[in-house]
Design an enzyme around this catalytic site. Sequence first.
Site, PDB file in Angstrom:
ATOM      1  N   MET A 124       6.429  13.821 -20.810  1.00 15.69           N
ATOM      2  CA  MET A 124       7.575  12.814 -20.869  1.00 15.69           C
ATOM      3  C   MET A 124       7.276  12.138 -22.112  1.00 15.69           C
ATOM      4  SD  MET A 124       7.634  11.387 -17.168  1.00 15.69           S
ATOM      5  CE  MET A 124       5.740  11.280 -16.516  1.00 15.69           C
ATOM      6  N   GLN A 176       3.010  21.530 -26.270  1.00 16.80           N
ATOM      7  CA  GLN A 176       4.626  21.557 -26.285  1.00 16.80           C
ATOM      8  C   GLN A 176       5.426  21.510 -27.677  1.00 16.80           C
ATOM      9  OE1 GLN A 176       7.897  18.951 -24.535  1.00 16.80           O
ATOM     10  NE2 GLN A 176       7.990  20.700 -23.014  1.00 16.80           N
ATOM     11  N   CYS A 227      15.020  18.603 -23.796  1.00 22.55           N
ATOM     12  CA  CYS A 227      15.042  17.219 -24.172  1.00 22.55           C
ATOM     13  C   CYS A 227      16.293  16.803 -24.143  1.00 22.55           C
ATOM     14  CB  CYS A 227      14.393  16.860 -25.367  1.00 22.55           C
ATOM     15  SG  CYS A 227      14.403  15.342 -26.112  1.00 22.55           S
ATOM     16  N   ASN A 262      11.671  21.541 -11.183  1.00 25.67           N
ATOM     17  CA  ASN A 262      11.019  20.225 -11.783  1.00 25.67           C
ATOM     18  C   ASN A 262      12.314  19.338 -11.574  1.00 25.67           C
ATOM     19  OD1 ASN A 262      11.274  18.792 -15.191  1.00 25.67           O
ATOM     20  ND2 ASN A 262       9.896  18.223 -13.261  1.00 25.67           N
ATOM     21  N   ARG A 270       8.403  11.810 -13.536  1.00 23.88           N
ATOM     22  CA  ARG A 270       8.541  10.490 -13.080  1.00 23.88           C
ATOM     23  C   ARG A 270       7.913  10.217 -11.746  1.00 23.88           C
ATOM     24  NH1 ARG A 270      14.416   8.971 -14.027  1.00 23.88           N
ATOM     25  NH2 ARG A 270      14.804  10.982 -12.837  1.00 23.88           N
TER      26      ARG A 270
END
Length: 367
Positions: free
Chosen positions: A55, A119, A149, A250, A275
Amino acid sequence: MTRAAECDAASEGVEGQRRDAASAAAARWRAVWATRATVATRPDEAGLYLALAPMDGVTDAVYRELMTGLYDGRSGISVCVSEFVRVTRDAVPAAVLRREVPELERGGRTAAGVPVFVQLLGGDPEPVAQTARTAASLGALGVDLNFGCPAKTVNNHDGGATLLKYPRRIEAIVGRARALVPAHVPVTMKMRVGWDSCAGIEEVARAAEAGGAAWITVHARTRAQLYQPPVVWHALALARAAVKVPVVANGDLRELGDLAACAAQSECEAFMIGRGAMARPELFAQIRGQVDERMSEAALAELLIRYHAMLLASGVVASRALARVKQWLRMAADMDAGLAPLFDAIKVLPAWELVAPALSRGCRGSC
């Protein structure tokens, strides 16, 4: 046989195949769930694979260290994926990779021993692949490529989810990275179900597989949704059926029971949690069967206070450290309305000296 009878027979055949597929998926999930205490470091290993999601602006080295250190290092986390490192026209130098992913200095793992994948985000195959090779040479235990993203700035500069519109480019990026990274280092990719719909998810998944992705992680929203509901776990079953490599689910995994619900719809047996872990830091360990109950209010407060101290110790300035604690609680409140009163109580407080006592009061549910 009449045309209508032929259609009915075909429909029954398709429905039968769906039932068979659902039954097989349920059997696979039961088998994996029975081994959930075993921490798989790959989704194709025995045990249950539970990755900590990347994140941006959240999952830096401090956060990774804190989360993987829970319960004396038995956090239940299989793998962490770093925040994305942006790759543009030139390969990213080793010094930048070490700064962004300091775990590279200790074998690519957190202090608790959890592997950290680096990443990368970019739309040009060669510099992305060159950076991937550098990361592997520095000790990265895996390289993950970001095609999910949703940030407008990123998408407008040929990165993240915008690549979902060009599956052949995804294949080229994954393929070039796979060619330059040693075979023992996994190259994986993370995507969304699509740009503005789920149409084409199979083609994107096949492109990633053709390029050599070891596994594919799919966030169950379109780019257009950003983080708005609903998640479409059922769309992941399309990707799962289209490829032979594992597909990791996810998106909105908040509670213990969400895994079974997601598994039933997505036909996936491996998961990435983002989250949801901010509202439920104990979730990984709870899934493993290591803890029975939700983290207490006092323990959550202690965790956030420790997080603030770790941020300061890492060199983060005081104002930024305070903002990060508030950001954590804001995101946690989005996942769990019971945390909203606590966030409301601290969000306007200007100094840590005021925030820390409010946290210690343990305002979950009522302040």
